[in-house]
Design a protein around this motif. Structure first.
Motif, PDB file in Angstrom:
ATOM      1  N   THR A   1      32.025  12.215  48.480  1.00 20.52           N
ATOM      2  CA  THR A   1      32.242  13.577  48.973  1.00 20.52           C
ATOM      3  C   THR A   1      33.512  14.215  48.412  1.00 20.52           C
ATOM      4  OG1 THR A   1      33.429  12.790  50.922  1.00 20.52           O
ATOM      5  CG2 THR A   1      31.037  13.088  51.128  1.00 20.52           C
ATOM      6  N   GLU A   2      34.310  13.461  47.670  1.00 22.00           N
ATOM      7  CA  GLU A   2      35.589  13.974  47.189  1.00 22.00           C
ATOM      8  C   GLU A   2      35.605  14.319  45.703  1.00 22.00           C
ATOM      9  OE1 GLU A   2      38.882  11.497  48.598  1.00 22.00           O
ATOM     10  OE2 GLU A   2      37.481  10.622  50.021  1.00 22.00           O
ATOM     11  N   ILE A   3      34.520  14.069  45.001  1.00 19.00           N
ATOM     12  CA  ILE A   3      34.480  14.277  43.551  1.00 19.00           C
ATOM     13  C   ILE A   3      34.519  15.771  43.238  1.00 19.00           C
ATOM     14  CG2 ILE A   3      33.105  13.923  41.452  1.00 19.00           C
ATOM     15  CD1 ILE A   3      31.795  11.508  43.012  1.00 19.00           C
ATOM     16  N   ILE A   4      35.486  16.164  42.379  1.00 22.71           N
ATOM     17  CA  ILE A   4      35.554  17.571  41.983  1.00 22.71           C
ATOM     18  C   ILE A   4      35.034  17.784  40.565  1.00 22.71           C
ATOM     19  CG2 ILE A   4      37.396  18.153  43.588  1.00 22.71           C
ATOM     20  CD1 ILE A   4      39.357  18.072  41.185  1.00 22.71           C
ATOM     21  N   GLU A   5      34.943  16.706  39.799  1.00 23.82           N
ATOM     22  CA  GLU A   5      34.468  16.799  38.420  1.00 23.82           C
ATOM     23  C   GLU A   5      34.088  15.397  37.956  1.00 23.82           C
ATOM     24  OE1 GLU A   5      36.776  17.559  34.247  1.00 23.82           O
ATOM     25  OE2 GLU A   5      37.340  18.855  35.920  1.00 23.82           O
ATOM     26  N   SER A   6      33.117  15.296  37.061  1.00 26.47           N
ATOM     27  CA  SER A   6      32.789  13.981  36.519  1.00 26.47           C
ATOM     28  C   SER A   6      32.256  14.125  35.102  1.00 26.47           C
ATOM     29  CB  SER A   6      31.771  13.250  37.400  1.00 26.47           C
ATOM     30  OG  SER A   6      30.515  13.834  37.301  1.00 26.47           O
ATOM     31  N   ASN A   7      32.525  13.092  34.315  1.00 26.36           N
ATOM     32  CA  ASN A   7      31.906  13.008  33.002  1.00 26.36           C
ATOM     33  C   ASN A   7      31.115  11.707  32.974  1.00 26.36           C
ATOM     34  OD1 ASN A   7      33.613  10.835  32.281  1.00 26.36           O
ATOM     35  ND2 ASN A   7      35.164  12.206  31.465  1.00 26.36           N
ATOM     36  N   ASP A   8      30.802  11.199  31.826  1.00 27.07           N
ATOM     37  CA  ASP A   8      29.955  10.010  31.774  1.00 27.07           C
ATOM     38  C   ASP A   8      30.642   8.734  32.259  1.00 27.07           C
ATOM     39  OD1 ASP A   8      31.619  10.034  29.570  1.00 27.07           O
ATOM     40  OD2 ASP A   8      30.125   9.226  28.193  1.00 27.07           O
ATOM     41  N   LYS A   9      31.976   8.723  32.374  1.00 26.85           N
ATOM     42  CA  LYS A   9      32.668   7.505  32.797  1.00 26.85           C
ATOM     43  C   LYS A   9      33.626   7.688  33.971  1.00 26.85           C
ATOM     44  CE  LYS A   9      32.554   5.135  28.388  1.00 26.85           C
ATOM     45  NZ  LYS A   9      33.309   4.513  27.318  1.00 26.85           N
ATOM     46  N   ILE A  10      34.195   8.860  34.108  1.00 22.46           N
ATOM     47  CA  ILE A  10      35.274   9.067  35.076  1.00 22.46           C
ATOM     48  C   ILE A  10      34.891  10.120  36.116  1.00 22.46           C
ATOM     49  CG2 ILE A  10      37.675   9.830  35.352  1.00 22.46           C
ATOM     50  CD1 ILE A  10      37.633   7.269  33.837  1.00 22.46           C
ATOM     51  N   LEU A  11      35.193   9.813  37.369  1.00 20.36           N
ATOM     52  CA  LEU A  11      35.052  10.773  38.464  1.00 20.36           C
ATOM     53  C   LEU A  11      36.446  11.301  38.773  1.00 20.36           C
ATOM     54  CD1 LEU A  11      32.831   8.607  40.840  1.00 20.36           C
ATOM     55  CD2 LEU A  11      32.056  10.227  39.093  1.00 20.36           C
ATOM     56  N   LYS A  12      36.632  12.590  38.697  1.00 22.56           N
ATOM     57  CA  LYS A  12      37.928  13.186  39.003  1.00 22.56           C
ATOM     58  C   LYS A  12      37.942  13.550  40.480  1.00 22.56           C
ATOM     59  CE  LYS A  12      41.122  16.715  37.369  1.00 22.56           C
ATOM     60  NZ  LYS A  12      42.135  15.827  36.851  1.00 22.56           N
ATOM     61  N   ILE A  13      38.915  12.994  41.198  1.00 23.98           N
ATOM     62  CA  ILE A  13      39.054  13.259  42.629  1.00 23.98           C
ATOM     63  C   ILE A  13      40.067  14.376  42.845  1.00 23.98           C
ATOM     64  CG2 ILE A  13      39.558  12.248  44.890  1.00 23.98           C
ATOM     65  CD1 ILE A  13      37.056  11.075  43.316  1.00 23.98           C
ATOM     66  N   ASN A  14      41.187  14.315  42.132  1.00 24.72           N
ATOM     67  CA  ASN A  14      42.181  15.389  42.120  1.00 24.72           C
ATOM     68  C   ASN A  14      43.022  15.229  40.851  1.00 24.72           C
ATOM     69  OD1 ASN A  14      44.500  13.642  42.721  1.00 24.72           O
ATOM     70  ND2 ASN A  14      43.732  13.580  44.823  1.00 24.72           N
ATOM     71  N   ASP A  15      44.065  16.022  40.706  1.00 24.00           N
ATOM     72  CA  ASP A  15      44.864  15.966  39.473  1.00 24.00           C
ATOM     73  C   ASP A  15      45.545  14.621  39.249  1.00 24.00           C
ATOM     74  OD1 ASP A  15      44.175  18.533  38.779  1.00 24.00           O
ATOM     75  OD2 ASP A  15      45.969  19.444  39.668  1.00 24.00           O
ATOM     76  N   TYR A  16      45.708  13.859  40.301  1.00 22.08           N
ATOM     77  CA  TYR A  16      46.413  12.585  40.187  1.00 22.08           C
ATOM     78  C   TYR A  16      45.530  11.361  40.425  1.00 22.08           C
ATOM     79  CZ  TYR A  16      50.717  15.221  39.964  1.00 22.08           C
ATOM     80  OH  TYR A  16      51.712  16.078  39.566  1.00 22.08           O
ATOM     81  N   LEU A  17      44.240  11.562  40.642  1.00 21.45           N
ATOM     82  CA  LEU A  17      43.378  10.424  40.976  1.00 21.45           C
ATOM     83  C   LEU A  17      42.032  10.517  40.270  1.00 21.45           C
ATOM     84  CD1 LEU A  17      42.834   7.860  42.631  1.00 21.45           C
ATOM     85  CD2 LEU A  17      42.223   9.328  44.560  1.00 21.45           C
ATOM     86  N   ASP A  18      41.734   9.482  39.486  1.00 22.14           N
ATOM     87  CA  ASP A  18      40.445   9.341  38.806  1.00 22.14           C
ATOM     88  C   ASP A  18      39.826   8.001  39.201  1.00 22.14           C
ATOM     89  OD1 ASP A  18      40.814  11.727  37.371  1.00 22.14           O
ATOM     90  OD2 ASP A  18      41.805  10.703  35.713  1.00 22.14           O
ATOM     91  N   VAL A  19      38.502   7.961  39.204  1.00 20.14           N
ATOM     92  CA  VAL A  19      37.770   6.746  39.570  1.00 20.14           C
ATOM     93  C   VAL A  19      36.761   6.431  38.478  1.00 20.14           C
ATOM     94  CG1 VAL A  19      36.177   5.703  41.252  1.00 20.14           C
ATOM     95  CG2 VAL A  19      38.020   7.210  42.040  1.00 20.14           C
ATOM     96  N   MET A  20      36.713   5.165  38.082  1.00 19.99           N
ATOM     97  CA  MET A  20      35.698   4.691  37.149  1.00 19.99           C
ATOM     98  C   MET A  20      34.751   3.791  37.943  1.00 19.99           C
ATOM     99  SD  MET A  20      36.030   2.485  33.627  1.00 19.99           S
ATOM    100  CE  MET A  20      36.933   3.741  32.780  1.00 19.99           C
ATOM    101  N   PRO A  21      33.576   4.320  38.301  1.00 17.98           N
ATOM    102  CA  PRO A  21      32.648   3.532  39.123  1.00 17.98           C
ATOM    103  C   PRO A  21      32.003   2.398  38.316  1.00 17.98           C
ATOM    104  CG  PRO A  21      31.644   5.601  38.500  1.00 17.98           C
ATOM    105  CD  PRO A  21      33.043   5.636  37.966  1.00 17.98           C
ATOM    106  N   ALA A  22      31.496   1.422  39.017  1.00 20.74           N
ATOM    107  CA  ALA A  22      30.799   0.298  38.373  1.00 20.74           C
ATOM    108  C   ALA A  22      29.340   0.663  38.190  1.00 20.74           C
ATOM    109  CB  ALA A  22      30.917  -0.961  39.231  1.00 20.74           C
ATOM    110  N   THR A  23      28.977   0.883  36.967  1.00 15.56           N
ATOM    111  CA  THR A  23      27.565   1.104  36.653  1.00 15.56           C
ATOM    112  C   THR A  23      27.259   0.353  35.370  1.00 15.56           C
ATOM    113  OG1 THR A  23      27.948   3.069  35.296  1.00 15.56           O
ATOM    114  CG2 THR A  23      27.583   3.435  37.651  1.00 15.56           C
TER     115      THR A  23
END
Length: 194
Positions: free
Chosen positions: A86-108
Motif C-alpha cells: 500500500t506504500e509503493i509510489i513508483e516501481s520499475n522492473d526491479k525496485i519499488l520506490k516507497i519514498n525519496d529515501y526508501l526503495d525495496v527490491m522484492p524477491a521474485t
C-alpha cells in the motif's frame, strides 16, 4: 499474510513500545556493531517477524534521511512486496520506490534466483548499491529452516536475529546463534519481541 499475521502487524504498528524498540535497535546496531552499511535481518523460525522488523527499521533509517535499500532475499517465502504493497509510489522492473529515501527490491524469480544470489552478479549489485545507499537491509530466510545466511557471509557487515517470546523454543534460538558464530557470520545480536 493470514488473518493472524495481519492482526499482529496492526497491533505492532500501533504499539509505542515496538516503535521505541525499533529506534533502540537502530541505535544499538550503530553503537555495538559500529555504523554498518549492509545488514542482514533474519529470524529463528518466523520470517514474518523479521519482515516486520526490517520494514520498520528501514522506515526509521529513511526518516533520518538515510537512503535505504531493502532486499527481500528470502525466495522460499517472499514477504516484503506484500508488506509494502500500500506504500509503493513508483516501481520499475526491479525496485519499488516507497519514498525519496526508501526503495525495496522484492524477491521474485524474475529479479533473481537462488543461483543468482550465490553469484558475482549479486555481489556486484550490492557493491553498486553501496555507492547509492546509506543502508542496505537484506531479509534472509529463518536460520533454523534454511542456512541461506551463509550465502551472504562475505557481503554483509552485520546481522540481526529476530525472535518472539513464547513463539520460539530457546533451543532453536541457541542453535541459531551457535550456527551464526560457528560460521563467523558478522553478528550484532538477537532481538526478542514480546
Amino acid at each position: 499474510m493470514d488473518k493472524n499475521e495481519i492482526k499482529f502487524l496492526e497491533q505492532l504498528e500501533k504499539s509505542d513500545i515496538f516503535n521505541e524498540n525499533i529506534i533502540k535497535l537502530q541505535n544499538d546496531i550503530d553503537i555495538f556493531a559500529g555504523v554498518k552499511k549492509v545488514i542482514a535481518v533474519t529470524s529463528v523460525d518466523n520470517n514474518f517477524l523479521s519482515g516486520v522488523c526490517i520494514k520498520h527499521l528501514a522506515k526509521k533509517y529513511a526518516e533520518n534521511n538515510q537512503k535505504t535499500l531493502v532486499i527481500d532475499a528470502n525466495l522460499n517465502t517472499p514477504l516484503l512486496q506484500e508488506l509494502y504493497e500500500t506504500e509503493i509510489i513508483e516501481s520499475n522492473d526491479k525496485i519499488l520506490k516507497i519514498n525519496d529515501y526508501l526503495d525495496v527490491m522484492p524477491a521474485t524469480k524474475e529479479i533473481y534466483s537462488a543461483k543468482k544470489l550465490m553469484s558475482d552478479e549479486f555481489v556486484g549489485l550490492i557493491d553498486n548499491a553501496k555507492n547509492s545507499y546509506d543502508r542496505i537491509l537484506i531479509l534472509v530466510s529463518p536460520v533454523v529452516t534454511n542456512k541461506e545466511i551463509l550465502v551472504f557471509k562475505d557481503i554483509i557487515e552485520t546481522s540481526i536475529l529476530i525472535t518472539k517470546k513464547d513463539d520460539t523454543l530457546m533451543k532453536n534460538v541457541r542453535s541459531s546463534v551457535e550456527f551464526i558464530k560457528k560460521h563467523q557470520i558478522p553478528f550484532a545480536g538477537a532481538v526478542l519481541l514480546k
